[in-house]
Design a protein around this motif. Structure first.
Motif, PDB file in Angstrom:
ATOM      1  N   GLU A 214       0.833  -1.195   0.000  1.00 32.67           N
ATOM      2  CA  GLU A 214       0.000   0.000   0.000  1.00 32.67           C
ATOM      3  C   GLU A 214       0.871   1.249   0.000  1.00 32.67           C
ATOM      4  O   GLU A 214       1.870   1.316   0.697  1.00 32.67           O
ATOM      5  CB  GLU A 214      -0.898   0.012   1.239  1.00 32.67           C
ATOM      6  CG  GLU A 214      -1.965  -1.062   1.214  1.00 32.67           C
ATOM      7  CD  GLU A 214      -2.932  -0.899   0.050  1.00 32.67           C
ATOM      8  OE1 GLU A 214      -3.359   0.241  -0.224  1.00 32.67           O
ATOM      9  OE2 GLU A 214      -3.230  -1.915  -0.621  1.00 32.67           O
ATOM     10  N   THR A 215       0.527   2.188  -0.803  1.00 31.13           N
ATOM     11  CA  THR A 215       1.232   3.466  -0.756  1.00 31.13           C
ATOM     12  C   THR A 215       0.196   4.573  -0.785  1.00 31.13           C
ATOM     13  O   THR A 215      -0.913   4.380  -1.250  1.00 31.13           O
ATOM     14  CB  THR A 215       2.150   3.662  -1.971  1.00 31.13           C
ATOM     15  OG1 THR A 215       1.380   3.473  -3.145  1.00 31.13           O
ATOM     16  CG2 THR A 215       3.328   2.729  -1.958  1.00 31.13           C
ATOM     17  N   GLY A 216       0.608   5.703  -0.298  1.00 28.56           N
ATOM     18  CA  GLY A 216      -0.302   6.848  -0.378  1.00 28.56           C
ATOM     19  C   GLY A 216      -0.140   7.511  -1.721  1.00 28.56           C
ATOM     20  O   GLY A 216       0.899   7.359  -2.378  1.00 28.56           O
ATOM     21  N   PHE A 217      -1.142   8.193  -2.179  1.00 30.46           N
ATOM     22  CA  PHE A 217      -1.036   8.888  -3.448  1.00 30.46           C
ATOM     23  C   PHE A 217      -0.525  10.302  -3.227  1.00 30.46           C
ATOM     24  O   PHE A 217      -0.790  10.923  -2.216  1.00 30.46           O
ATOM     25  CB  PHE A 217      -2.404   8.959  -4.147  1.00 30.46           C
ATOM     26  CG  PHE A 217      -2.997   7.605  -4.387  1.00 30.46           C
ATOM     27  CD1 PHE A 217      -2.203   6.562  -4.832  1.00 30.46           C
ATOM     28  CD2 PHE A 217      -4.346   7.374  -4.174  1.00 30.46           C
ATOM     29  CE1 PHE A 217      -2.744   5.313  -5.061  1.00 30.46           C
ATOM     30  CE2 PHE A 217      -4.891   6.129  -4.399  1.00 30.46           C
ATOM     31  CZ  PHE A 217      -4.094   5.091  -4.834  1.00 30.46           C
ATOM     32  N   GLY A 218       0.208  10.800  -4.192  1.00 34.44           N
ATOM     33  CA  GLY A 218       0.740  12.165  -4.095  1.00 34.44           C
ATOM     34  C   GLY A 218      -0.100  13.135  -4.907  1.00 34.44           C
ATOM     35  O   GLY A 218      -1.319  12.991  -5.022  1.00 34.44           O
ATOM     36  N   GLU A 219       0.603  14.082  -5.467  1.00 35.10           N
ATOM     37  CA  GLU A 219      -0.038  15.116  -6.287  1.00 35.10           C
ATOM     38  C   GLU A 219      -0.677  14.518  -7.538  1.00 35.10           C
ATOM     39  O   GLU A 219      -0.250  13.462  -8.009  1.00 35.10           O
ATOM     40  CB  GLU A 219       1.058  16.064  -6.778  1.00 35.10           C
ATOM     41  CG  GLU A 219       1.068  17.431  -6.159  1.00 35.10           C
ATOM     42  CD  GLU A 219       2.154  18.261  -6.805  1.00 35.10           C
ATOM     43  OE1 GLU A 219       1.844  18.986  -7.751  1.00 35.10           O
ATOM     44  OE2 GLU A 219       3.324  18.129  -6.364  1.00 35.10           O
ATOM     45  N   THR A 220      -1.629  15.227  -8.113  1.00 40.85           N
ATOM     46  CA  THR A 220      -2.208  14.776  -9.376  1.00 40.85           C
ATOM     47  C   THR A 220      -1.203  14.990 -10.507  1.00 40.85           C
ATOM     48  O   THR A 220      -0.678  16.094 -10.666  1.00 40.85           O
ATOM     49  CB  THR A 220      -3.492  15.566  -9.696  1.00 40.85           C
ATOM     50  OG1 THR A 220      -4.416  15.328  -8.644  1.00 40.85           O
ATOM     51  CG2 THR A 220      -4.095  15.119 -11.015  1.00 40.85           C
ATOM     52  N   VAL A 221      -0.915  13.929 -11.237  1.00 38.89           N
ATOM     53  CA  VAL A 221       0.037  14.035 -12.348  1.00 38.89           C
ATOM     54  C   VAL A 221      -0.716  14.300 -13.643  1.00 38.89           C
ATOM     55  O   VAL A 221      -0.506  15.294 -14.330  1.00 38.89           O
ATOM     56  CB  VAL A 221       0.866  12.739 -12.490  1.00 38.89           C
ATOM     57  CG1 VAL A 221       1.830  12.852 -13.667  1.00 38.89           C
ATOM     58  CG2 VAL A 221       1.620  12.460 -11.201  1.00 38.89           C
ATOM     59  N   LEU A 222      -1.612  13.395 -13.968  1.00 37.48           N
ATOM     60  CA  LEU A 222      -2.338  13.510 -15.234  1.00 37.48           C
ATOM     61  C   LEU A 222      -3.799  13.805 -14.953  1.00 37.48           C
ATOM     62  O   LEU A 222      -4.412  13.201 -14.075  1.00 37.48           O
ATOM     63  CB  LEU A 222      -2.240  12.190 -16.004  1.00 37.48           C
ATOM     64  CG  LEU A 222      -2.988  12.176 -17.342  1.00 37.48           C
ATOM     65  CD1 LEU A 222      -2.219  12.952 -18.393  1.00 37.48           C
ATOM     66  CD2 LEU A 222      -3.227  10.748 -17.816  1.00 37.48           C
ATOM     67  N   GLU A 223      -4.304  14.773 -15.680  1.00 35.72           N
ATOM     68  CA  GLU A 223      -5.722  15.062 -15.536  1.00 35.72           C
ATOM     69  C   GLU A 223      -6.353  15.109 -16.920  1.00 35.72           C
ATOM     70  O   GLU A 223      -5.969  15.901 -17.771  1.00 35.72           O
ATOM     71  CB  GLU A 223      -5.898  16.399 -14.820  1.00 35.72           C
ATOM     72  CG  GLU A 223      -7.310  16.590 -14.350  1.00 35.72           C
ATOM     73  CD  GLU A 223      -7.511  17.925 -13.657  1.00 35.72           C
ATOM     74  OE1 GLU A 223      -6.508  18.622 -13.387  1.00 35.72           O
ATOM     75  OE2 GLU A 223      -8.671  18.275 -13.422  1.00 35.72           O
TER      76      GLU A 223
END
Lengths: 518, 361
Positions: free
Chosen positions: A256-265
């Motif tokens: 499990e990892t946490g998600f970071g910033e939005t890369v692709l939108e």
């Protein structure tokens, strides 16, 4: 007494280099039934039917037609045996009339001015008109193919078989190119053909269609026959389970990892194909750092076009694509590579590689112009070689002559390793995998899955487009299901079951969209 | 297994088969094929003639031969460059004409000193050819016009417009061709006396060798060359890798046109010194064949040009010595092209023999 079965294919095995397309498959088809072949892409349905139609010869096994052993070594032999096939891609001459297309090769002869041999086109027109009335296949025999729509073209293909007195009709995914209303009409036609005594073999992966018209259904998975079912007494969910085959799933370790910033939108993306048909409609989603978003769907529902659009290979009709909040919609392909987009395309040989170039050049295909690879326009051979070698070692690319190997001579699996290695080594922020494991063996699949997870663990955003439901379920953090160009459902993987995803993929999910499609 | 080696062998076999077939025809005409082929060599200064006219010797024959083959070297090189991008430059003749016509009227009739005039001729011809070649590439890129169609049409356009201009302004009333250019602008040092012999010294030949090396470096070593080859080998993969396919095609056609223009200069302002109106040079078309025999490689065309030009140039001497029609040379060339076109078949055969041998061991 005649055999009960009109077609018997016994113990058919067909191998292609590196892949077994059919392994010991036996099917028996009764006269006057609709027999469906169900399976995922690459399950071996089309290969099996190509064997029956004489396009391939089986390595092992035998074929019996009307109880008699036959060697079908060409499509013309198949035609003699009253077997006809409608291919997925129509085989019509677009500037000829419908009649001319149908009679081609079997023209009714006449005498012009009483002695010059010629084609009796008027008689042919009449015959075609009669035939089309008899089987309820409305066409105007004198129309030119390029002027008529797809479903009419398909009717022409069906008439072509009937004109040649076909008794056994093979349909290879006939509904893939049709709209829902056209599908309804076609299914009625097929039922009508059965009622007039024809035997139908229907290749499909659309469960609802099979449920509607087929009598029996054979399920193929990875070249093997899994089951033959009576369609009436089986529900679509059971068929789906058998087709996807959950028991073969192998778990990939994923922490499990946490998600970071939005890369692709992706924002309300609409893409038109070359016929100005909207193949992707109003699609929106986001991928964050450390997230694998998988787009699940049956082939040809617009997922490849989304990948192409992100990589810059296809024009966006409306909507926007943003990378770290910055629109990349008008960037060139190379600018997008520089912005950190790596793309492992579906078509390895036609797009991913230059087959006649050596491995070294192919491994640098996305970077050859960069400073260390070239000084003042002169290529740095030593560096190209070094860089190629390191990818070969790191990604275990097996090749006969190291960096000098001509890529055409390498196996498909190793070609894919080379592409994946090249794209990952670009060190970007977003990696797009399209059908990354198609045609690979189990070991190679596992390796690719690990690499996909590693990309995510490095904090990259990963877009995975796959037709393999297993793959999607195993790897994805978020799943988006696409059906005819629209995202039907998007949710964290934990909240979805394989069954649910499968249903959405087939378009038999919670709602029926037949009414709203143009 | 070595691919390059294979290609040389295949070309050699193809040429050999062509020569055999030619020999059969010569035998049918009741002549000795070996002495016929030998007379071809004699006609090109590669073997001694029995006797020489005044002011001629073997070396002067050879230098005339080099003069004769120089335009073909450039023209074949032009075809090679376009071919690497997957384009078929069938407009070499038109590009030759445009380049050389501009050089003729701007420099050929001037009094500029020769050290300046000769380089200017090359530059202007290169620019003229490049302009047309680049235009063909641009039409392909911008409007997707098939390069074969546009280059054939431009061939005629160029030929008729230039024919009109020559006939109305630059015509020599006696020869009905364009007026001779001055020796200052001519790229061949015509009939230079050294000792008691007279030589035609083709300055363009040295330039051709330089051009071959330059094109080889371009294709093998540079980023631009890599992109050109990539577009030719797989257009879809080239696009995927971020190469601008359209501009690569324009650039490659531009280079091809430049080489064609220089071919025109060394032909019309070198080997000969006038332009015949409304006639397209066959060199531009034969160059496609030369490129084919040379395996469309820059070094390969050096050999194929040399070889095919022997047959073509030596035919005059062969016909006078053997009583064979000079056209027989064209028949032989044609047969060699035919066998070269079968090179894929020959390669398959070689591989099959190898496989069988491998299996036998």
């Amino acid at each position: 007494m005649d055999s009960e079965y009109i077609v018997e294919m016994r113990n058919i095995t067909k191998r292609f280099p590196g892949i077994v397309a059919n392994s010991d498959v036996t099917i028996r088809i009764k006269k006057g039934e609709i027999y469906a072949l169900l399976g995922e892409n690459g399950a071996g349905k089309s290969t099996l039917m190509s064997i029956l139609f004489g396009m391939y010869e089986p390595d092992e096994g035998e074929i019996l037609i009307r109880g008699k052993r036959e060697k079908i070594n060409s499509p013309s032999r198949a035609t003699e045996l009253n077997i006809g096939m409608v291919h997925q891609h129509f085989k019509l001459v677009s500037n000829y009339t419908i009649t001319e297309n149908i009679i081609m090769g079997q023209e009714p002869r006449g005498r012009f001015l009483g002695f010059l041999p010629c084609i009796d086109i008027k008689r042919a027109d009449r015959e075609i008109a009669d035939l089309s009335r008899k089987y309820n296949l409305e066409v105007t025999p004198t129309d030119i193919i390029s002027d008529i729509n797809v479903s009419t073209r398909q009717r022409v293909e069906i008439l072509k078989m009937l004109y040649r007195d076909a008794e056994i009709l093979i349909f290879d995914e006939p509904t893939a190119v049709l709209t829902p209303q056209e599908i309804d009409a076609l299914l009625d036609i097929i039922s009508g053909l059965r009622d007039s005594g024809k035997t139908i073999i229907l290749i499909s992966h659309k469960l609802d269609e099979i449920k509607r018209i087929a009598d029996r259904c054979a399920i193929l998975r990875r070249g093997r026959l899994i089951a033959v079912l009576d369609v009436k007494s089986t529900d679509t969910k059971e068929m789906a389970n058998l087709m996807v085959g959950r028991e073969v799933s192998f778990r990939t370790e994923k922490k499990e990892t946490g998600f970071g910033e939005t890369v692709l939108e992706i924002d309300k993306l609409t893409i038109h194909n070359s016929d100005e048909f909207p193949v992707v409609r109003n699609v929106s989603f986001k991928i964050r750092e450390g997230e694998i978003l998988a787009i699940a769907g049956v082939s040809g529902n617009g997922q490849v076009e989304i990948a192409h659009a992100i990589a810059g290979l296809m024009k966006v009709h409306s909507g926007d694509i943003r990378l770290y909040g910055k629109s990349i919609r008008n960037m060139s392909i190379r600018e997008r590579t520089e912005a950190g987009i790596a793309y492992i395309p579906e078509d390895r040989q036609e797009m991913g590689l230059v087959l006649d170039f050596n491995l070294k050049d192919n491994l640098a295909l996305k970077r050859y112009y960069r400073d260390s690879f070239a000084r003042k326009g002169i290529r740095n051979n030593t560096y190209l070689d070094e860089c190629g070698r390191s990818i070969i070692d790191k990604y275990d690319v097996r090749c006969a002559a190291s960096t000098e190997t001509i890529v055409r001579s390498m196996s498909g699996g190793n070609q894919q390793k080379a592409i994946i290695g090249r794209e990952i080594e670009l060190g970007g922020v977003l990696t797009i995998f399209v059908q990354p494991t198609r045609g690979l063996d189990i070991g190679a699949i596992e390796r690719v899955h690990k690499q996909i997870i590693e990309e995510r663990d490095k904090g990259k955003a990963v877009l995975l487009i796959s037709l393999e439901l297993d793959e999607v379920m195993n790897l994805a953090d978020t799943i988006a299901v696409i059906y005819s160009g629209e995202i039907d459902r998007i949710a964290p993987a934990k909240e979805l079951t394989t069954r649910e995803v499968g249903e959405y993929m087939m378009g038999v999910g919670v709602h029926d969209k037949a009414g709203e499609v143009v | 297994m070595n691919k390059k080696y294979d290609r040389v062998i295949v070309a050699a076999i193809a040429v050999f088969l062509g020569l055999i077939a030619g020999a059969v025809i010569i035998l049918i005409l009741k002549r000795n094929p070996i002495s016929a082929y030998y007379s071809l060599l004699r006609g090109c200064g590669l073997a001694p003639k029995v006797k020489y006219a005044g002011g001629k010797n073997m070396l002067s024959d050879f230098s005339s031969f080099l003069d004769y083959m120089t335009p073909m070297l450039f023209a074949a090189l032009a075809v090679v460059v376009a071919f690497k991008t997957g384009l078929f430059n069938i407009g070499v003749s038109g590009q030759m004409l445009v380049g050389s016509f501009l050089a003729t009227i701007l420099i050929g009739y001037s009094n500029i000193p020769s050290v300046l005039a000769k380089p200017l001729v090359i530059i202007i011809a290169a620019a003229g050819g490049g302009l047309i070649g680049g235009l063909i590439g641009y039409l392909k890129y911008r409007f997707n016009i098939n390069e074969v169609v546009s280059s054939i049409m431009l061939n005629y356009t160029a030929s008729y417009i230039i024919g009109f201009l020559i006939n109305t302004r630059y015509v020599d009333p006696v020869s009905r061709q364009s007026r001779d250019i001055g020796a200052n602008a001519r790229l061949t040092l015509h009939q230079i006396s050294i000792g008691s012999y007279k030589y035609d010294i083709p300055l363009g030949f040295i330039l051709a060798l330089v051009a071959i090396v330059a094109v080889k470096i371009l294709l093998d070593k540079t980023v631009l060359g890599f992109e050109i080859k990539c577009v030719g080998a797989n257009r879809e993969a080239a696009r995927y890798s971020g190469i601008k396919v359209g501009s690569s095609m324009v650039i490659s056609m531009l280079i091809s046109g430049v080489l064609s223009g220089i071919a025109g200069a060394v032909c019309y302002l070198g080997y000969i010194s006038t332009i015949q109106p409304k006639v397209l040079s066959p060199t531009g078309f034969d160059a496609i064949a030369v490129c084919l025999v040379g395996g469309s490689s820059p070094v390969g065309i050096l050999f194929s040009t040399f070889f095919l030009m022997i047959i073509s140039k030596g035919s005059t001497y062969m016909s006078s010595q053997m009583g064979l029609e000079a056209e027989i040379a064209s028949v032989i060339t044609g047969l060699i092209l035919l066998t070269s076109a079968c090179s894929a078949f020959i390669l398959e055969r070689i591989k099959m023999i190898r496989r069988k041998r491998g299996a036998g061991e």
